[in-house]
Scaffold this motif. Sequence first.
Motif, short mmCIF file in Angstrom:
data_model
loop_
_atom_site.label_atom_id
_atom_site.label_comp_id
_atom_site.label_asym_id
_atom_site.label_seq_id
_atom_site.Cartn_x
_atom_site.Cartn_y
_atom_site.Cartn_z
N ARG A 142 0.83 -1.20 0.00
CA ARG A 142 0.00 0.00 0.00
C ARG A 142 0.87 1.25 0.00
N TRP A 143 1.93 1.25 0.80
CA TRP A 143 2.84 2.40 0.82
C TRP A 143 3.42 2.65 -0.57
N ARG A 144 3.81 1.58 -1.26
CA ARG A 144 4.35 1.74 -2.61
C ARG A 144 3.27 2.26 -3.55
N LYS A 145 2.10 1.68 -3.48
CA LYS A 145 1.00 2.08 -4.36
C LYS A 145 0.64 3.55 -4.15
N GLU A 146 0.64 3.98 -2.89
CA GLU A 146 0.32 5.38 -2.56
C GLU A 146 1.51 6.30 -2.74
N LYS A 147 2.65 5.72 -3.13
CA LYS A 147 3.90 6.47 -3.30
C LYS A 147 4.33 7.15 -2.01
N SER A 148 4.06 6.49 -0.89
CA SER A 148 4.48 7.00 0.42
C SER A 148 5.97 6.78 0.65
N ILE A 149 6.51 5.73 0.05
CA ILE A 149 7.92 5.41 0.23
C ILE A 149 8.51 5.08 -1.14
N GLY A 150 9.71 5.56 -1.35
CA GLY A 150 10.38 5.27 -2.62
C GLY A 150 10.90 3.84 -2.65
N PHE A 151 11.06 3.32 -3.83
CA PHE A 151 11.60 1.97 -4.00
C PHE A 151 12.13 1.85 -5.42
N MET A 152 12.78 0.75 -5.68
CA MET A 152 13.26 0.46 -7.02
C MET A 152 13.02 -1.01 -7.29
N ARG A 153 13.05 -1.36 -8.55
CA ARG A 153 12.95 -2.76 -8.95
C ARG A 153 14.26 -3.15 -9.63
N THR A 154 14.71 -4.33 -9.31
CA THR A 154 15.89 -4.85 -9.99
C THR A 154 15.48 -5.24 -11.41
N PRO A 155 16.43 -5.49 -12.29
CA PRO A 155 16.05 -5.91 -13.65
C PRO A 155 15.15 -7.15 -13.66
N SER A 156 15.27 -7.98 -12.63
CA SER A 156 14.42 -9.18 -12.56
C SER A 156 13.07 -8.90 -11.91
N GLY A 157 12.83 -7.63 -11.50
CA GLY A 157 11.53 -7.25 -10.95
C GLY A 157 11.42 -7.29 -9.44
N ILE A 158 12.51 -7.62 -8.75
CA ILE A 158 12.48 -7.70 -7.29
C ILE A 158 12.52 -6.29 -6.71
N ILE A 159 11.72 -6.06 -5.69
CA ILE A 159 11.63 -4.74 -5.06
C ILE A 159 12.76 -4.57 -4.06
N ARG A 160 13.39 -3.40 -4.12
CA ARG A 160 14.44 -3.03 -3.17
C ARG A 160 14.19 -1.59 -2.72
N TYR A 161 14.50 -1.35 -1.46
CA TYR A 161 14.38 -0.01 -0.89
C TYR A 161 15.78 0.50 -0.61
N ARG A 162 16.08 1.67 -1.12
CA ARG A 162 17.38 2.29 -0.87
C ARG A 162 17.38 2.91 0.53
N GLN A 163 18.56 3.04 1.09
CA GLN A 163 18.69 3.71 2.39
C GLN A 163 18.07 5.10 2.31
N SER A 164 18.29 5.79 1.21
CA SER A 164 17.75 7.14 1.06
C SER A 164 16.22 7.15 1.03
N ASP A 165 15.59 6.08 0.49
CA ASP A 165 14.13 5.97 0.49
C ASP A 165 13.60 5.89 1.92
N ILE A 166 14.27 5.09 2.73
CA ILE A 166 13.86 4.91 4.13
C ILE A 166 14.08 6.20 4.91
#
Length: 84
Positions: free
Chosen positions: A41-65
């Motif tokens: 929900r946080w991702r959907k609402e764009k409450s927290i930043g994230f990235m996807r790896t080329p294989s589609g796995i979600i990762r959160y950067r330290q800067s996002d947190i």
Amino acid sequence: MGMAQFCVWEVEEMSAKIERRYFTEKEVCEMFNITRKTAFRWRKEKSIGFMRTPSGIIRYRQSDIDEYERRTGIRPHRERKHAA
């Protein structure tokens, strides 16, 4: 030649300051004591930043947190595990 050595040292120092730690969704859920559904929900609402790896796995950067904490005032319940 002296200039090239200085530039290499400067780049190494700057690289050390750049946080390159990525957290899994599970780690973020544990940090904030939330469910994966809430993380979604946080991702959907764009409450927290994230990235996807080329294989589609979600990762959160330290800067996002850090940005999420700064904006919301919500701090993790557990200490982050930093890479050694």
